[in-house]
Design an enzyme around this catalytic site. Structure first.
Site, PDB file in Angstrom:
ATOM      1  N   HIS A  67       0.820  -1.206   0.000  1.00 43.82           N
ATOM      2  CA  HIS A  67       0.000   0.000   0.000  1.00 43.82           C
ATOM      3  C   HIS A  67       0.856   1.260   0.000  1.00 43.82           C
ATOM      4  CE1 HIS A  67      -2.499   3.008   2.401  1.00 43.82           C
ATOM      5  NE2 HIS A  67      -3.214   2.827   1.314  1.00 43.82           N
TER       6      HIS A  67
ATOM      7  N   GLU B 218       2.126   0.933  -5.814  1.00 49.28           N
ATOM      8  CA  GLU B 218       1.067   1.940  -5.874  1.00 49.28           C
ATOM      9  C   GLU B 218       1.621   3.350  -5.735  1.00 49.28           C
ATOM     10  OE1 GLU B 218      -3.141   3.163  -3.616  1.00 49.28           O
ATOM     11  OE2 GLU B 218      -1.633   1.981  -2.553  1.00 49.28           O
TER      12      GLU B 218
END
Length: 377
Positions: A307, A329
């Site tokens: 993340h 990401e």
């Protein structure tokens, strides 16, 4: 390493002013009208927490996590006193911190605090060795990693080679059929911006229930929807089992943003719920626990996308050194957000790939942050 001091400060870096905070984004609080319009109206303490660990030889390691004053207090009032004055080995220090917090908490803010100290210790070890963290972790398997983008402005990112564009769902069940239609309309915008052959994804931020998620998946038929992220609260295991059993198998479940430990991740993998596991290294216990999570996921043959990787040089290092085919990401916070450079230079992203940070002394906060600790180096 002999640790002489561990300090932490919560510093306002403008997190609440970014568009993803000030626009309507579905959340567990959306069902309360007072808090539905924007996440900034209710969000947990959002100051960034910087942790500084100093060795007896004067070498300093740094990290950055979330949780504001709460996490800073856990670091300074509890974790620091376990390690200061001691010769430490990182894995043993991690175990001591986790055990000391166990009677009171084993998730959330507690694990952010453990992560903050753990990452600072890894950074300290890399600096003492004169090596980059990625080298300490085994060396990069590739110099560039493919990136997908989470954004509130898909048109601004169109045509830039991203390996997918992810939307934040603005509505949940409380908005009825009109809200569902708005969510689908947003996905159509993202599909047009992403272009042919590119995936789109949506983050529901734990705001939905199983019935709504199934209705959404059915309404999204025909769109290039790769995954739905965190559609349900992480403790709704029965609801997630139902989704995995009844939802179109072509739509994946991306889970784990709010898995704060190896144990949380193991629960998702045990039931075969996560098609993609997405823990945050700065929340889920740091690099030491992150290594264990990656090993567990590899055993389960489950892909991991760390993340918010592009704001965390340690996450990029882990992905590059310990994953065989990683994707990472990028969270779009605008063109000039200071949040991109809190732990080192802004990541270099070109045509959908990010350059892996290498070399020693990469993980370094801006000078004004270091100065707040009295550190002028």
């Amino acid at each position: 390493m002999k640790i002489v001091s561990i300090t932490a400060q919560a510093i306002d870096c403008g997190f609440q002013s970014q568009k993803l905070q000030t626009s309507r984004v579905a959340s567990p609080m959306s069902r309360f009208p007072r808090f539905a319009a924007e996440r900034a109206s209710w969000m947990w303490p959002t100051k960034k927490v910087f942790v500084r660990a100093e060795d007896a030889d004067g070498t300093v390691g740094w990290s950055c996590t979330n949780g504001g004053e709460i996490v800073a207090l856990i670091v300074t009032a509890q974790l620091a006193r376990l390690l200061e004055g001691e010769r430490v080995e990182i894995a043993e220090s991690w175990a001591q911190m986790k055990a000391a917090l166990l009677p009171n908490d084993r998730s959330g803010f507690a694990m952010m605090a453990v992560a903050g100290v753990d990452i600072a210790l890894w950074d300290l070890a890399a600096r003492r060795a004169g090596r980059g963290l990625v080298d300490l972790l085994g060396g990069a398997r590739a110099g560039r990693l493919p990136v997908y983008a989470t954004t509130a402005r898909p048109e601004a990112l169109a045509g830039q080679g991203w390996h997918g564009l992810k939307a934040a769902a603005p509505y949940g069940p409380e908005a009825g059929e009109a809200g569902l239609a708005e969510n689908i309309a947003l996905l159509r915008r993202f599909a047009e911006a992403a272009g042919p052959g590119r995936s789109i994804m949506i983050d529901a931020f734990m705001a939905w229930d199983a019935d709504y998620a199934l209705r959404f998946a059915e309404a999204a038929a025909g769109l290039p929807l790769k995954w739905i992220e965190d559609p349900l609260p992480p403790d709704d295991i029965d609801g997630l089992i139902r989704l995995r059993g009844e939802m179109d198998p072509g739509i994946k479940l991306a889970l784990g943003n709010f898995a704060f430990s190896l144990a949380d991740c193991r629960e998702l993998l045990r039931y075969g719920l996560a098609d993609i596991l997405q823990p945050d290294i700065a929340w889920a216990g740091g690099i030491t626990e992150g290594l264990r999570i990656l090993d567990l996921a590899a055993e389960a043959d489950t892909p991991v996308i760390l993340h918010n990787s592009c704001e965390q040089p340690w996450a990029l290092a882990l992905a590059a050194a310990r994953q065989s085919a990683p994707t990472v990401e990028f969270v779009d916070r605008g063109d000039d957000s200071p949040l991109y450079a809190l732990s080192g230079p802004r990541p270099e992203i070109d045509d959908g790939f990010v350059t892996v940070p290498t070399g020693p002394l990469h993980n370094r906060p801006p000078s004004h942050i270091a100065a707040a600790f009295g550190d002028q180096t």
